[in-house]
Design an enzyme around this catalytic site. Sequence first.
Site, PDB file in Angstrom:
ATOM      1  N   ARG A 157      36.412  48.176  37.202  1.00  0.00           N
ATOM      2  CA  ARG A 157      36.933  49.364  37.636  1.00  0.00           C
ATOM      3  C   ARG A 157      38.398  49.093  37.478  1.00  0.00           C
ATOM      4  O   ARG A 157      39.064  50.128  37.059  1.00  0.00           O
ATOM      5  CB  ARG A 157      36.228  49.823  38.832  1.00  0.00           C
ATOM      6  CG  ARG A 157      34.887  50.412  38.470  1.00  0.00           C
ATOM      7  CD  ARG A 157      34.346  50.576  39.853  1.00  0.00           C
ATOM      8  NE  ARG A 157      33.220  49.865  39.636  1.00  0.00           N
ATOM      9  CZ  ARG A 157      32.104  50.546  40.235  1.00  0.00           C
ATOM     10  NH1 ARG A 157      31.983  51.821  40.620  1.00  0.00           N
ATOM     11  NH2 ARG A 157      30.758  50.068  39.994  1.00  0.00           N
ATOM     12  N   THR A 158      38.655  48.395  38.509  1.00  0.00           N
ATOM     13  CA  THR A 158      40.372  48.185  38.856  1.00  0.00           C
ATOM     14  C   THR A 158      41.020  48.152  37.457  1.00  0.00           C
ATOM     15  O   THR A 158      42.129  48.652  37.260  1.00  0.00           O
ATOM     16  CB  THR A 158      40.596  47.152  39.701  1.00  0.00           C
ATOM     17  OG1 THR A 158      39.519  47.207  41.031  1.00  0.00           O
ATOM     18  CG2 THR A 158      42.198  47.221  40.169  1.00  0.00           C
TER      19      THR A 158
ATOM     20  N   LYS B 145      41.429  25.599  30.546  1.00  0.00           N
ATOM     21  CA  LYS B 145      42.075  24.381  30.246  1.00  0.00           C
ATOM     22  C   LYS B 145      42.875  23.675  31.301  1.00  0.00           C
ATOM     23  O   LYS B 145      43.468  22.527  30.844  1.00  0.00           O
ATOM     24  CB  LYS B 145      42.748  24.258  28.846  1.00  0.00           C
ATOM     25  CG  LYS B 145      41.809  24.725  27.595  1.00  0.00           C
ATOM     26  CD  LYS B 145      42.438  24.662  26.284  1.00  0.00           C
ATOM     27  CE  LYS B 145      41.592  25.444  25.150  1.00  0.00           C
ATOM     28  NZ  LYS B 145      42.265  26.750  24.967  1.00  0.00           N
TER      29      LYS B 145
ATOM     30  N   ARG C 207      44.815  40.161  39.458  1.00  0.00           N
ATOM     31  CA  ARG C 207      43.671  39.896  40.537  1.00  0.00           C
ATOM     32  C   ARG C 207      43.271  38.546  40.553  1.00  0.00           C
ATOM     33  O   ARG C 207      43.093  37.983  39.582  1.00  0.00           O
ATOM     34  CB  ARG C 207      42.628  40.916  39.748  1.00  0.00           C
ATOM     35  CG  ARG C 207      41.266  40.599  40.482  1.00  0.00           C
ATOM     36  CD  ARG C 207      41.131  41.377  41.787  1.00  0.00           C
ATOM     37  NE  ARG C 207      39.933  41.715  42.185  1.00  0.00           N
ATOM     38  CZ  ARG C 207      39.459  43.068  42.396  1.00  0.00           C
ATOM     39  NH1 ARG C 207      40.524  44.042  42.684  1.00  0.00           N
ATOM     40  NH2 ARG C 207      38.201  43.052  42.638  1.00  0.00           N
TER      41      ARG C 207
ATOM     42  N   HIS D 263      45.147  44.521  48.970  1.00  0.00           N
ATOM     43  CA  HIS D 263      44.761  45.158  48.001  1.00  0.00           C
ATOM     44  C   HIS D 263      45.583  46.495  47.893  1.00  0.00           C
ATOM     45  O   HIS D 263      44.901  47.487  48.231  1.00  0.00           O
ATOM     46  CB  HIS D 263      43.217  45.348  47.574  1.00  0.00           C
ATOM     47  CG  HIS D 263      42.749  45.900  46.469  1.00  0.00           C
ATOM     48  ND1 HIS D 263      43.486  46.234  45.334  1.00  0.00           N
ATOM     49  CD2 HIS D 263      41.509  46.144  45.908  1.00  0.00           C
ATOM     50  CE1 HIS D 263      42.767  46.554  44.345  1.00  0.00           C
ATOM     51  NE2 HIS D 263      41.711  46.922  44.738  1.00  0.00           N
TER      52      HIS D 263
END
Lengths: 153, 306
Positions: free
Chosen positions: B53-54, B82, B103, B131
């Site tokens: 959603r974000t 990697k 995020r 946030h």
Amino acid sequence: MSDHQLRVSKIRNGTVIDHVRAGQALNVLAILGIDGSKGEAVSVGMNVPSDRMRRKDIVKVEGKELSQNEVDVLSLIAPEATINIVREYEVVEKQQLERPDRVVGVLSCPNRNCITNADEPVETKFEVLDDGVRCEYCETIVREDLAAHISVE
Amino acid sequence: MRHDHLITAKQLSRPDIEEVLDRAAEIDADLGAFADRREDTVLGLMFYEPSTRTKMSFETAIKRLGGDAVDMGPVDSSSVKKGESLADTARVIEGYADALVLRHPSQGAAKMVSEFVDVPLLNAGDGAGHHPTQTLLDLYTIRESSGLDGLNIGIMGDLKYGRTVHSLAHALTNFDAQQHFVSPESLKLPRSVRYDLHERGANVREHTDLDEVLPSLDVLYVTRIQRERFPDENEYHAIAGEYGIDLETLEDAKDDLTVMHPLPRVDEIASEVDDTAYAKYFEQAHNGVPVRMALLDLMLEQEEDR
Ligand SMILES: [Zn+2]
């Protein structure tokens, strides 16, 4: 200089950290990353009688002058300490410790989920609070036992 | 807005917040007027943990402004797997994009990346840290329903690990708000958040029982209590049950109480609440787009001015 200092030998060039709170001498060595493995001459006096502190520790390190970072962290665990820089057996500089605003690259963050504990090209930075330090990345506050978080190479 | 990056809600002053919310309201009123505002802008999406959603709301926001998004894709199929450092990846993607959204599961990740990149960086969640864009849409929702001053707000649930809670609490210190934190003892606010609130002289109370405060609240912000936080399943169920709300719980509430939740919810709010006037959580989620449009628009506008 009192005669108590005669208990540990004089050094030619290096640093004398005096008036360390009794029992903290080994933590002071840990901050400096000194374990004797490089052959440095180190003398430690523990629980030496002191007029000012009743009992104190004292650390003498031959051939090493402290960096500002090291002095900053030292000031957190041994705020009463005095640092004497010795050259040719003479004290050429005497420094009273001052609490810094922040310490960089010397403490590690106890929060395992902090980005400074991931494999990233970043040094730890801690803001110095009245009664502890605070990670500038994850904001974790550390109040107890700072010496346990000193990251020695 | 005079910030190069948006890392934490702590950096937002009251005028900053009002500027974003005002711009969001303008956008809400006339979406079409903003359709080509950021035509040549590319937003780089760096999502190191899944958050559909974000991510979609940022993607929608930049597209509604006429720009576009590039996405590094899921972490398990990228060079990250990697072993490339976050700092390196960010420096590479910075070359493709005009702004970055990050995020990441580690606390402090956004702060670190901001030290490596020059384009605006928006923190879309860093572990249990911050946030701030969620906070802006929360504030927008609160302002729409009850205004931001003279507010009695209850914040309930997992206050220890809930980054949306931490960011909201910081932001509310800019307003005349009495904050009531309601949680089980084991999920109380962390020391660092309490420290900041204290420093800001915030008006804060802590409770373990919602009944003590519910009748006085204008807003009740509910968050999810995660099963993973409890070693024992039974303990989780006992606590989750105690900190959930339904119509019966709300009998003692003011008629104009606003109930919010950052979503997704599990069973903290019974579905019977959805159709009442209390429920604002879906509106809250929808507000993510205009608020993120406003924020991107303002940060890019400032970037142009430099
Ligand atoms: Zn940290």
